[in-house]
Design a protein around this motif. Structure first.
Motif, PDB file in Angstrom:
ATOM      1  N   LEU A  89       0.831  -1.207   0.000  1.00  0.00           N
ATOM      2  CA  LEU A  89       0.000   0.000   0.000  1.00  0.00           C
ATOM      3  C   LEU A  89       0.865   1.258   0.000  1.00  0.00           C
ATOM      4  CD1 LEU A  89      -2.825   1.287   0.204  1.00  0.00           C
ATOM      5  CD2 LEU A  89      -2.601   1.113   2.696  1.00  0.00           C
ATOM      6  N   ILE A  90       1.922   1.255   0.792  1.00  0.00           N
ATOM      7  CA  ILE A  90       2.827   2.411   0.854  1.00  0.00           C
ATOM      8  C   ILE A  90       3.513   2.614  -0.494  1.00  0.00           C
ATOM      9  CG2 ILE A  90       4.970   3.265   1.886  1.00  0.00           C
ATOM     10  CD1 ILE A  90       3.987   1.911   4.535  1.00  0.00           C
ATOM     11  N   ARG A  91       3.975   1.539  -1.115  1.00  0.00           N
ATOM     12  CA  ARG A  91       4.600   1.651  -2.441  1.00  0.00           C
ATOM     13  C   ARG A  91       3.631   2.228  -3.462  1.00  0.00           C
ATOM     14  NH1 ARG A  91       6.295  -3.825  -1.359  1.00  0.00           N
ATOM     15  NH2 ARG A  91       8.425  -3.807  -0.571  1.00  0.00           N
ATOM     16  N   GLU A  92       2.389   1.750  -3.404  1.00  0.00           N
ATOM     17  CA  GLU A  92       1.364   2.223  -4.339  1.00  0.00           C
ATOM     18  C   GLU A  92       1.112   3.717  -4.146  1.00  0.00           C
ATOM     19  OE1 GLU A  92      -3.380   1.543  -4.625  1.00  0.00           O
ATOM     20  OE2 GLU A  92      -2.161  -0.278  -4.483  1.00  0.00           O
ATOM     21  N   ARG A  93       0.990   4.136  -2.902  1.00  0.00           N
ATOM     22  CA  ARG A  93       0.750   5.559  -2.631  1.00  0.00           C
ATOM     23  C   ARG A  93       1.950   6.411  -3.010  1.00  0.00           C
ATOM     24  NH1 ARG A  93      -2.672   5.235   3.025  1.00  0.00           N
ATOM     25  NH2 ARG A  93      -4.563   4.443   2.056  1.00  0.00           N
ATOM     26  N   ALA A  94       3.153   5.898  -2.810  1.00  0.00           N
ATOM     27  CA  ALA A  94       4.348   6.640  -3.208  1.00  0.00           C
ATOM     28  C   ALA A  94       4.379   6.807  -4.723  1.00  0.00           C
ATOM     29  CB  ALA A  94       5.607   5.920  -2.728  1.00  0.00           C
ATOM     30  N   GLU A  95       3.991   5.771  -5.443  1.00  0.00           N
ATOM     31  CA  GLU A  95       3.946   5.849  -6.903  1.00  0.00           C
ATOM     32  C   GLU A  95       2.944   6.909  -7.355  1.00  0.00           C
ATOM     33  OE1 GLU A  95       2.675   2.751 -10.311  1.00  0.00           O
ATOM     34  OE2 GLU A  95       4.128   1.983  -8.853  1.00  0.00           O
ATOM     35  N   ILE A  96       1.787   6.948  -6.703  1.00  0.00           N
ATOM     36  CA  ILE A  96       0.779   7.964  -7.029  1.00  0.00           C
ATOM     37  C   ILE A  96       1.336   9.355  -6.733  1.00  0.00           C
ATOM     38  CG2 ILE A  96      -1.467   8.921  -6.346  1.00  0.00           C
ATOM     39  CD1 ILE A  96      -2.339   5.950  -5.852  1.00  0.00           C
ATOM     40  N   PHE A  97       1.969   9.514  -5.569  1.00  0.00           N
ATOM     41  CA  PHE A  97       2.532  10.814  -5.179  1.00  0.00           C
ATOM     42  C   PHE A  97       3.546  11.285  -6.210  1.00  0.00           C
ATOM     43  CE2 PHE A  97       5.813  13.319  -3.030  1.00  0.00           C
ATOM     44  CZ  PHE A  97       5.043  14.340  -2.510  1.00  0.00           C
ATOM     45  N   HIS A  98       4.427  10.401  -6.631  1.00  0.00           N
ATOM     46  CA  HIS A  98       5.475  10.784  -7.583  1.00  0.00           C
ATOM     47  C   HIS A  98       4.923  11.071  -8.978  1.00  0.00           C
ATOM     48  CE1 HIS A  98       8.714  10.406  -4.779  1.00  0.00           C
ATOM     49  NE2 HIS A  98       8.314   9.196  -4.447  1.00  0.00           N
ATOM     50  N   SER A  99       3.707  10.606  -9.246  1.00  0.00           N
ATOM     51  CA  SER A  99       3.104  10.897 -10.549  1.00  0.00           C
ATOM     52  C   SER A  99       2.416  12.268 -10.571  1.00  0.00           C
ATOM     53  CB  SER A  99       2.096   9.806 -10.925  1.00  0.00           C
ATOM     54  OG  SER A  99       0.931   9.920 -10.120  1.00  0.00           O
ATOM     55  N   LEU A 100       2.276  12.896  -9.395  1.00  0.00           N
ATOM     56  CA  LEU A 100       1.620  14.203  -9.311  1.00  0.00           C
ATOM     57  C   LEU A 100       2.558  15.308  -9.788  1.00  0.00           C
ATOM     58  CD1 LEU A 100       0.035  13.862  -5.747  1.00  0.00           C
ATOM     59  CD2 LEU A 100      -1.132  13.621  -7.947  1.00  0.00           C
ATOM     60  N   SER A 101       1.967  16.430 -10.100  1.00  0.00           N
ATOM     61  CA  SER A 101       2.766  17.590 -10.509  1.00  0.00           C
ATOM     62  C   SER A 101       3.581  18.077  -9.303  1.00  0.00           C
ATOM     63  CB  SER A 101       1.857  18.717 -10.992  1.00  0.00           C
ATOM     64  OG  SER A 101       1.133  19.265  -9.893  1.00  0.00           O
ATOM     65  N   PRO A 102       4.672  18.781  -9.538  1.00  0.00           N
ATOM     66  CA  PRO A 102       5.457  19.329  -8.425  1.00  0.00           C
ATOM     67  C   PRO A 102       4.623  20.233  -7.507  1.00  0.00           C
ATOM     68  CG  PRO A 102       6.709  19.484 -10.453  1.00  0.00           C
ATOM     69  CD  PRO A 102       5.322  19.022 -10.826  1.00  0.00           C
ATOM     70  N   GLU A 103       3.670  20.952  -8.084  1.00  0.00           N
ATOM     71  CA  GLU A 103       2.815  21.826  -7.269  1.00  0.00           C
ATOM     72  C   GLU A 103       1.938  21.013  -6.327  1.00  0.00           C
ATOM     73  OE1 GLU A 103       2.845  21.960 -10.717  1.00  0.00           O
ATOM     74  OE2 GLU A 103       4.232  23.671 -10.842  1.00  0.00           O
ATOM     75  N   GLU A 104       1.351  19.945  -6.852  1.00  0.00           N
ATOM     76  CA  GLU A 104       0.515  19.082  -6.014  1.00  0.00           C
ATOM     77  C   GLU A 104       1.348  18.396  -4.933  1.00  0.00           C
ATOM     78  OE1 GLU A 104      -3.046  18.025  -5.909  1.00  0.00           O
ATOM     79  OE2 GLU A 104      -2.893  20.097  -6.581  1.00  0.00           O
ATOM     80  N   GLN A 105       2.540  17.953  -5.276  1.00  0.00           N
ATOM     81  CA  GLN A 105       3.420  17.337  -4.275  1.00  0.00           C
ATOM     82  C   GLN A 105       3.736  18.333  -3.167  1.00  0.00           C
ATOM     83  OE1 GLN A 105       6.936  15.588  -5.999  1.00  0.00           O
ATOM     84  NE2 GLN A 105       5.761  14.334  -7.424  1.00  0.00           N
ATOM     85  N   GLU A 106       4.011  19.567  -3.544  1.00  0.00           N
ATOM     86  CA  GLU A 106       4.336  20.592  -2.545  1.00  0.00           C
ATOM     87  C   GLU A 106       3.131  20.880  -1.651  1.00  0.00           C
ATOM     88  OE1 GLU A 106       6.494  22.975  -0.208  1.00  0.00           O
ATOM     89  OE2 GLU A 106       7.236  21.609  -1.744  1.00  0.00           O
ATOM     90  N   ARG A 144     -15.084  18.187  -2.201  1.00  0.00           N
ATOM     91  CA  ARG A 144     -15.228  19.558  -1.696  1.00  0.00           C
ATOM     92  C   ARG A 144     -13.869  20.232  -1.559  1.00  0.00           C
ATOM     93  NH1 ARG A 144     -15.860  21.460   3.857  1.00  0.00           N
ATOM     94  NH2 ARG A 144     -15.728  19.274   4.375  1.00  0.00           N
ATOM     95  N   LEU A 145     -12.882  19.499  -1.039  1.00  0.00           N
ATOM     96  CA  LEU A 145     -11.540  20.071  -0.889  1.00  0.00           C
ATOM     97  C   LEU A 145     -10.908  20.368  -2.251  1.00  0.00           C
ATOM     98  CD1 LEU A 145     -10.210  17.887   2.062  1.00  0.00           C
ATOM     99  CD2 LEU A 145     -10.940  20.281   2.141  1.00  0.00           C
ATOM    100  N   ASP A 146     -11.156  19.497  -3.221  1.00  0.00           N
ATOM    101  CA  ASP A 146     -10.645  19.747  -4.581  1.00  0.00           C
ATOM    102  C   ASP A 146     -11.256  21.017  -5.161  1.00  0.00           C
ATOM    103  OD1 ASP A 146      -8.980  17.556  -4.604  1.00  0.00           O
ATOM    104  OD2 ASP A 146     -10.395  16.261  -5.694  1.00  0.00           O
TER     105      ASP A 146
END
Length: 155
Positions: A89-106, A144-146
Motif C-alpha cells: 500500500l505504501i509503495r502504491e501511494r508513493a507511486e501515485i505521489f510521484h506521478s503528481l505535478s510538483p505543485e501538487e506534491q508541494e 469539496r476540498l478539490d
C-alpha cells in the motif's frame, strides 16, 4: 557536425546494453563492495534494476553521517516490521505521489507539515472524525476540498 552526431549516437548505443545489465561487481567502488559484501556471490544473478538500486543505496550510505545512518537503520527496521500488504500500500501511494505535478506534491507536503505541527489531541480528533466517515462521505469531502483548491487557484 554529422560525424560528431554519429559518434555520440554510436557511443550511446554501446552504453545501453551495459545500463540494461546494471553494474557488474567489479564496477562498484571499494566502499560499495564493502557495504554490499553479503551480495557478492549472488550479484551477477540479480536483476539489473535491483543491482542499480543497491549500488545507489550503497553510495548514499557511504556519504551519510553516523547519525543519519542510525536514523536510516531505524527506518529500515520499521519498514521490515510492516506486513507485506502494508508495504505494498505504501509503495502504491508513493507511486501515485510521484506521478503528481510538483505543485501538487508541494501542497501535500505543506498539508502534512501543518498536520505534524498540530497538537496531538487535535490530530487524534481529526483522525477519529475521518475514520467515522462512510466511503461516500470521504469522497464528498475529497471533492469539496478539490473544489476549494481550484477556487483558490483561480483567484
Amino acid at each position: 557536425m554529422k560525424a560528431r552526431l554519429i559518434t555520440v549516437l554510436l557511443a550511446l548505443t554501446l552504453c545501453v546494453p551495459v545500463l540494461a545489465e546494471g553494474p557488474a561487481w567489479d564496477d562498484l567502488d571499494d566502499q560499495q563492495q564493502v557495504i554490499l559484501g553479503k551480495f557478492e556471490g549472488a550479484w551477477e544473478n540479480m536483476p539489473a534494476e535491483r543491482r542499480m538500486r543497491l549500488a545507489r543505496g550503497a553510495g548514499r550510505w557511504s556519504s551519510m553521517s553516523a547519525e543519519e545512518r542510525e536514523r536510516a537503520q531505524s527506518r529500515f527496521m520499521a519498514w521490515q516490521s510492516l506486513s507485506e500488504e502494508r508495504r505494498s500500500l505504501i509503495r502504491e501511494r508513493a507511486e501515485i505521489f510521484h506521478s503528481l505535478s510538483p505543485e501538487e506534491q508541494e501542497r501535500i507536503r505543506e498539508n502534512f507539515k501543518r498536520y505534524r505541527e498540530m497538537k496531538q489531541e487535535r490530530r487524534e480528533m481529526l483522525r477519529e472524525r475521518y475514520n467515522r466517515l462512510t466511503p461516500e462521505q470521504r469522497q464528498a469531502l475529497r471533492d469539496r476540498l478539490d473544489r476549494q483548491r481550484r477556487d483558490r487557484r483561480r483567484r
